[in-house]
Design a protein around this motif. Structure first.
Motif, PDB file in Angstrom:
ATOM      1  N   ASP A 117       0.790  -1.242   0.016  1.00 36.18           N
ATOM      2  CA  ASP A 117       0.044   0.021   0.087  1.00 36.18           C
ATOM      3  C   ASP A 117       0.671   1.392  -0.099  1.00 36.18           C
ATOM      4  OD1 ASP A 117      -1.825   2.011   0.796  1.00 36.18           O
ATOM      5  OD2 ASP A 117      -3.258   0.921   1.859  1.00 36.18           O
ATOM      6  N   PRO A 118       0.689   2.062  -0.962  1.00 30.45           N
ATOM      7  CA  PRO A 118       1.571   3.204  -0.816  1.00 30.45           C
ATOM      8  C   PRO A 118       1.377   4.203   0.101  1.00 30.45           C
ATOM      9  CG  PRO A 118       0.059   3.463  -2.595  1.00 30.45           C
ATOM     10  CD  PRO A 118      -0.067   2.168  -2.086  1.00 30.45           C
ATOM     11  N   LYS A 119       0.259   3.815   0.890  1.00 32.46           N
ATOM     12  CA  LYS A 119       0.089   4.957   2.169  1.00 32.46           C
ATOM     13  C   LYS A 119       1.025   4.541   3.078  1.00 32.46           C
ATOM     14  CE  LYS A 119      -4.606   6.123   0.769  1.00 32.46           C
ATOM     15  NZ  LYS A 119      -6.056   5.912   1.249  1.00 32.46           N
ATOM     16  N   ARG A 120       1.351   3.583   3.174  1.00 31.38           N
ATOM     17  CA  ARG A 120       2.195   2.844   4.544  1.00 31.38           C
ATOM     18  C   ARG A 120       3.740   3.359   4.129  1.00 31.38           C
ATOM     19  NH1 ARG A 120       1.534  -0.792   8.119  1.00 31.38           N
ATOM     20  NH2 ARG A 120      -0.346  -1.675   7.136  1.00 31.38           N
ATOM     21  N   TRP A 121       4.111   3.979   4.917  1.00 24.45           N
ATOM     22  CA  TRP A 121       5.629   4.580   4.957  1.00 24.45           C
ATOM     23  C   TRP A 121       6.628   3.701   5.815  1.00 24.45           C
ATOM     24  CZ3 TRP A 121       8.682   7.193   8.425  1.00 24.45           C
ATOM     25  CH2 TRP A 121       9.751   7.856   7.796  1.00 24.45           C
ATOM     26  N   ARG A 122       7.536   3.028   5.389  1.00 24.15           N
ATOM     27  CA  ARG A 122       8.516   2.437   6.141  1.00 24.15           C
ATOM     28  C   ARG A 122       9.749   3.029   5.996  1.00 24.15           C
ATOM     29  NH1 ARG A 122       6.866  -2.473   8.297  1.00 24.15           N
ATOM     30  NH2 ARG A 122       4.835  -3.361   7.175  1.00 24.15           N
ATOM     31  N   HIS A 123      10.650   3.101   6.978  1.00 25.75           N
ATOM     32  CA  HIS A 123      11.938   3.886   6.902  1.00 25.75           C
ATOM     33  C   HIS A 123      12.827   2.791   6.486  1.00 25.75           C
ATOM     34  CE1 HIS A 123      15.602   6.378   7.526  1.00 25.75           C
ATOM     35  NE2 HIS A 123      16.109   5.304   8.271  1.00 25.75           N
TER      36      HIS A 123
ATOM     37  N   GLY B 216      15.927   3.387   5.559  1.00 21.13           N
ATOM     38  CA  GLY B 216      17.450   3.752   5.523  1.00 21.13           C
ATOM     39  C   GLY B 216      17.897   5.003   4.763  1.00 21.13           C
ATOM     40  N   HIS B 217      16.906   5.354   3.794  1.00 22.21           N
ATOM     41  CA  HIS B 217      17.123   6.517   2.834  1.00 22.21           C
ATOM     42  C   HIS B 217      16.054   7.465   3.227  1.00 22.21           C
ATOM     43  CE1 HIS B 217      19.837   4.210   0.296  1.00 22.21           C
ATOM     44  NE2 HIS B 217      18.919   3.166   0.440  1.00 22.21           N
ATOM     45  N   ARG B 218      16.505   8.812   3.411  1.00 18.73           N
ATOM     46  CA  ARG B 218      15.402   9.905   3.508  1.00 18.73           C
ATOM     47  C   ARG B 218      15.044  10.424   2.484  1.00 18.73           C
ATOM     48  NH1 ARG B 218      18.887  12.791   8.397  1.00 18.73           N
ATOM     49  NH2 ARG B 218      18.714  10.918   9.743  1.00 18.73           N
ATOM     50  N   ASP B 219      13.702  10.563   2.529  1.00 19.11           N
ATOM     51  CA  ASP B 219      12.781  11.138   1.159  1.00 19.11           C
ATOM     52  C   ASP B 219      11.790  12.087   1.951  1.00 19.11           C
ATOM     53  OD1 ASP B 219      11.028  11.592  -0.723  1.00 19.11           O
ATOM     54  OD2 ASP B 219      10.962   9.786  -1.546  1.00 19.11           O
ATOM     55  N   ALA B 220      12.334  13.419   1.591  1.00 18.73           N
ATOM     56  CA  ALA B 220      11.607  14.158   2.461  1.00 18.73           C
ATOM     57  C   ALA B 220      10.138  14.743   1.948  1.00 18.73           C
ATOM     58  CB  ALA B 220      12.453  15.805   2.443  1.00 18.73           C
ATOM     59  N   VAL B 221       9.969  14.366   0.721  1.00 17.27           N
ATOM     60  CA  VAL B 221       8.664  14.628   0.012  1.00 17.27           C
ATOM     61  C   VAL B 221       7.734  13.717   0.519  1.00 17.27           C
ATOM     62  CG1 VAL B 221       7.397  15.052  -2.044  1.00 17.27           C
ATOM     63  CG2 VAL B 221       9.668  15.825  -1.851  1.00 17.27           C
ATOM     64  N   ARG B 222       8.058  12.347   0.580  1.00 20.81           N
ATOM     65  CA  ARG B 222       7.296  11.376   1.009  1.00 20.81           C
ATOM     66  C   ARG B 222       6.845  11.496   2.511  1.00 20.81           C
ATOM     67  NH1 ARG B 222       9.597   6.758  -2.893  1.00 20.81           N
ATOM     68  NH2 ARG B 222       8.441   7.435  -4.724  1.00 20.81           N
ATOM     69  N   THR B 223       8.110  11.764   3.042  1.00 24.52           N
ATOM     70  CA  THR B 223       7.918  11.825   4.718  1.00 24.52           C
ATOM     71  C   THR B 223       6.872  12.691   4.980  1.00 24.52           C
ATOM     72  OG1 THR B 223      10.165  11.071   5.060  1.00 24.52           O
ATOM     73  CG2 THR B 223       9.004  11.963   6.916  1.00 24.52           C
ATOM     74  N   ALA B 224       7.052  14.015   4.392  1.00 21.79           N
ATOM     75  CA  ALA B 224       6.055  15.204   4.572  1.00 21.79           C
ATOM     76  C   ALA B 224       4.660  14.573   4.300  1.00 21.79           C
ATOM     77  CB  ALA B 224       6.498  16.419   3.821  1.00 21.79           C
ATOM     78  N   LEU B 225       4.516  14.191   2.931  1.00 21.02           N
ATOM     79  CA  LEU B 225       3.066  13.610   2.783  1.00 21.02           C
ATOM     80  C   LEU B 225       2.378  12.798   3.709  1.00 21.02           C
ATOM     81  CD1 LEU B 225       3.507  13.472  -0.949  1.00 21.02           C
ATOM     82  CD2 LEU B 225       2.382  15.218   0.060  1.00 21.02           C
TER      83      LEU B 225
END
Length: 108
Positions: A3-9, A11-20
């Motif tokens: 599911d693209p709504k699930r966010w897992r860390h 090891g790479h930072r992605d500011a846009v996806r994290t903010a969303l």
């Protein structure tokens, strides 16, 4: 498929996806994530404005004004204005001298 709504860390930072992802949590949008707690909401309210300020400064999209520690030879304070993509300008609040990256422009 994940599911693209699930966010897992990963090891790479992605500011846009994290903010969303964080915005969706704050707005209580449905998803495969647990709702934020009142403590989480308070933490976001505390940390968010400072983070936004740092991003705006890094991208040079915020208007900024600072008084530098070193005074003008006349003894007046030197204020520096810049940001929003503009060239920084410094001026003395005492004698009115104005400086740019190119040097002294003169008195106001």
């Amino acid at each position: 498929m994940a599911d693209p709504k699930r966010w897992r860390h990963t090891g790479h930072r992605d500011a846009v996806r994290t903010a969303l992802w964080l915005l969706a949590r704050v707005e209580h949008q449905p998803g495969p994530c647990a709702p934020i707690t009142p403590a989480h909401a308070r933490r976001i309210e505390t940390v968010g404005p400072g983070a936004a300020d740092r991003v705006e400064r890094a991208l040079d999209i915020a208007s900024q004004r600072r008084t530098i520690e070193r005074p003008c030879p006349c003894g007046g304070a030197i204020d520096v204005h810049g940001g929003e993509g503009r060239t920084p300008v410094a001026h003395c609040t005492g004698c009115g001298h104005i400086w740019t990256e190119g040097g002294l422009l003169g008195a106001a």
